[in-house]
Scaffold this motif. Structure first.
Motif, PDB file in Angstrom:
ATOM      1  N   UNK A 287      24.838   8.088  27.890  1.00  0.00           N
ATOM      2  CA  UNK A 287      23.612   7.329  28.197  1.00  0.00           C
ATOM      3  C   UNK A 287      23.576   7.120  29.707  1.00  0.00           C
ATOM      4  N   UNK A 288      22.389   7.324  30.265  1.00  0.00           N
ATOM      5  CA  UNK A 288      22.285   7.295  31.721  1.00  0.00           C
ATOM      6  C   UNK A 288      20.983   6.633  32.140  1.00  0.00           C
TER       7      UNK A 288
ATOM      8  N   UNK B 291      22.468  15.371  37.770  1.00  0.00           N
ATOM      9  CA  UNK B 291      21.076  15.796  37.926  1.00  0.00           C
ATOM     10  C   UNK B 291      20.483  16.091  36.552  1.00  0.00           C
ATOM     11  N   UNK B 292      19.322  15.513  36.296  1.00  0.00           N
ATOM     12  CA  UNK B 292      18.697  15.660  34.985  1.00  0.00           C
ATOM     13  C   UNK B 292      17.235  16.066  35.152  1.00  0.00           C
TER      14      UNK B 292
ATOM     15  N   UNK C 252      18.136   7.451  29.479  1.00  0.00           N
ATOM     16  CA  UNK C 252      18.126   8.682  28.676  1.00  0.00           C
ATOM     17  C   UNK C 252      19.482   8.985  28.053  1.00  0.00           C
ATOM     18  N   UNK C 253      19.406   9.613  26.891  1.00  0.00           N
ATOM     19  CA  UNK C 253      20.623  10.169  26.299  1.00  0.00           C
ATOM     20  C   UNK C 253      20.660  11.618  26.781  1.00  0.00           C
ATOM     21  N   UNK C 254      21.763  11.984  27.430  1.00  0.00           N
ATOM     22  CA  UNK C 254      21.833  13.349  27.961  1.00  0.00           C
ATOM     23  C   UNK C 254      23.050  14.081  27.415  1.00  0.00           C
ATOM     24  N   UNK C 255      22.926  15.401  27.427  1.00  0.00           N
ATOM     25  CA  UNK C 255      24.091  16.221  27.146  1.00  0.00           C
ATOM     26  C   UNK C 255      24.476  16.919  28.448  1.00  0.00           C
TER      27      UNK C 255
ATOM     28  N   UNK D  30      14.632   4.654  26.771  1.00  0.00           N
ATOM     29  CA  UNK D  30      13.667   3.686  27.319  1.00  0.00           C
ATOM     30  C   UNK D  30      12.839   4.412  28.358  1.00  0.00           C
ATOM     31  N   UNK D  31      11.521   4.369  28.174  1.00  0.00           N
ATOM     32  CA  UNK D  31      10.646   5.067  29.128  1.00  0.00           C
ATOM     33  C   UNK D  31      10.518   4.272  30.415  1.00  0.00           C
TER      34      UNK D  31
END
Ligand code: SAH
Length: 456
Positions: free
Chosen positions: A13-14, A35-36, A45-48, A66-67
């Motif tokens: 989570x970031x 970097x996303x 955001x949840x990122x991979x 969350x937007x």
């Protein structure tokens, strides 16, 4: 050794905090930068993690938890596909703030300069339909003609019906070409095989004179249905002053070739910046956002603080737009530029505007400026407007030796600007203020005009 707190393939989570030079979101986990693409400041955001490097990682959004309050629906439905705009999904006021922040933080972090006043970014009241030049690749997909823009980072064409940042007339030009090419089955160019005829459509529109130029870039001399193309375009759009065929036989990413044939009307159109007149031909370089160009140049003029007695040197002068813009209020202006065609245009533009106190020199700034210095040239004001990589050290040293009272540094890349301001500081020039100007709304580009004065 840097401790890398992440692993490839794992999810995290970031909170996105900033945007990078290509508009990608930036966040940190335990101080490590990620970097996303598609992430915007304040998104959670949840990122991979897709790649881990020594000093940073790349991540891909799996889910927006969350937007961000700054996230908006882009005006263009293709904004996330097309490589033209990178940050249309960020509220415009926030875009301007992010650009200013980038400048401030680069000046502190890279330039190590304190007490530099960075102004709020000068934005556009209506940040749409501002570009005066469009280059549309032409291709084929699903049996239909595709005319549009390349998808970000690829050569895949995203076909468009309406582009929000170009002059509105382009939509109609594109529509006319799609119809004619489809109906007559004119072969479009295939990058892979090097076969086909029509490669690109290029348009230039003057917002001041209203003139329109259309350039059809073809692989060879042949252009079938030429008469139909000319008559459909001129009947549909009476403001078209010039239709040109440009021939580019090479297998290359460079859009235009050297040879031009005028199919209709003039071989150039007229445009103005303030009351300066410019002749624009298919291959000429010209600033693409005429509204903000005027604002930028007015800032250059303000910082140059001319009284009419000054000798001014404009390094990296392009077609001489800044030189000529300042010439009326200076005694003498010298311009330096490496591209021969640009220097030819600069000289022509000086004549067109009856400005006799301007002289242009062809060559690399790092070679020409020292030569002129050795011949005795000194300056009251120096303006530089280098490409993204900034100024050569040689150029900065020569500027300091020319001993001007003021230096005005126009930059299209904050990180190299900050590096160069630091060098100029060491050479005796203090950065007083920096004005970011939004030349390219909805893209991550940041343009700045900076004022430096000689330390006494
Ligand atoms: N001042 C102009 C153009 C600035 S763009 C304007 O406002 O329109 C930067 C210019 O620097 C380009 O025209 C590019 O051709 C030129 N350039 C790039 N490297 C150069 C070099 N080493 N020496 C001189 N000019 C260079």
């Amino acid at each position: 050794m840097v401790n890398i707190p992440l692993e490839e393939g794992k999810k995290y989570i970031l909170r996105i905090k900033d945007i990078g030079e290509s508009g990608e979101g930036i966040g940190k986990i335990e101080g490590f930068t990620i970097f996303v693409r598609g992430g915007i400041p304040e998104d959670k955001v949840l990122i991979e993690i897709t790649k881990v490097k020594k000093n940073y990682a790349l991540g891909q959004i799996v889910e927006i938890k969350e937007k961000s309050p700054y996230r908006i629906d882009p005006a263009c439905p293709l904004a996330h596909e097309c490589g033209g705009c990178q940050i249309q999904n960020i509220d415009y006021t926030k875009q301007l703030e992010l650009k200013k922040n980038r400048v401030s933080s680069d000046i502190e972090r890279i330039g190590k300069l304190e007490n530099v006043l960075v102004h709020d970014t000068l934005g556009m009241d209506n940040p749409f339909n501002y570009r005066n030049k469009a280059q549309f690749p032409v291709g084929i997909g699903g049996g239909k003609t595709l005319i549009g823009f390349y998808k970000q980072g690829t050569h895949e064409i995203v076909s468009i019906d309406e582009c929000k940042i170009q002059h509105g007339i382009n939509d109609k030009i594109v529509e006319i070409f799609k119809e004619i090419i489809d109906k007559n089955k004119i072969p479009v160019y295939d990058e892979k095989t090097g076969r086909g005829i029509i490669r690109h459509i290029l348009t230039r529109v003057s917002y001041t004179s209203g003139d329109i130029m259309v350039v059809i870039i073809t692989k060879g001399k042949e252009l079938p249905f030429k008469d139909e193309i000319v008559s459909k375009l001129t009947q549909g759009i009476p403001k078209i002053k010039s239709i040109i065929q440009n021939i580019n036989p090479k297998k290359t990413n460079v859009v235009m070739g050297r040879e031009c044939k005028t199919l209709h009307g003039e071989d150039k159109i007229i445009d103005y910046i303030g009351d300066l007149k410019f002749e624009i031909s298919p291959l000429s370089f010209f600033q693409v956002n005429p509204f903000q160009t005027k604002i930028l140049y007015d800032k250059v003029l303000e910082y140059a603080k001319l009284t009419g007695n000054e000798t001014l040197v404009d390094i990296y002068c392009g077609i001489g737009t800044i030189s000529l813009f300042l010439a009326k209020q200076a005694k003498k202006v010298y311009g330096i530029e490496v591209i021969e065609a640009a220097i030819e245009d600069a000289k022509k533009n000086a004549r067109l505007n009856n400005l006799n106190n301007v002289e242009f020199f062809l060559g690399k700034a790092e070679e020409v400026a020292p030569k002129l210095y050795k011949k005795g040239l000194r300056a009251d004001v120096v303006v530089v407007d280098p490409p993204r990589k900034g100024c050569d050290r040689e150029v900065l040293e020569t500027i300091a030796m020319m001993n001007p009272k003021r230096v005005v540094y126009v930059s299209c890349k904050p990180s190299t600007l900050a590096r160069d301001l630091k060098i100029l500081d060491e050479l005796g020039y203090k950065t007083i203020e920096v004005q970011p100007v939004d030349m390219f709304p909805h893209t991550a580009h940041v343009e700045c005009c900076s004022l430096l004065t000689r330390k006494e």
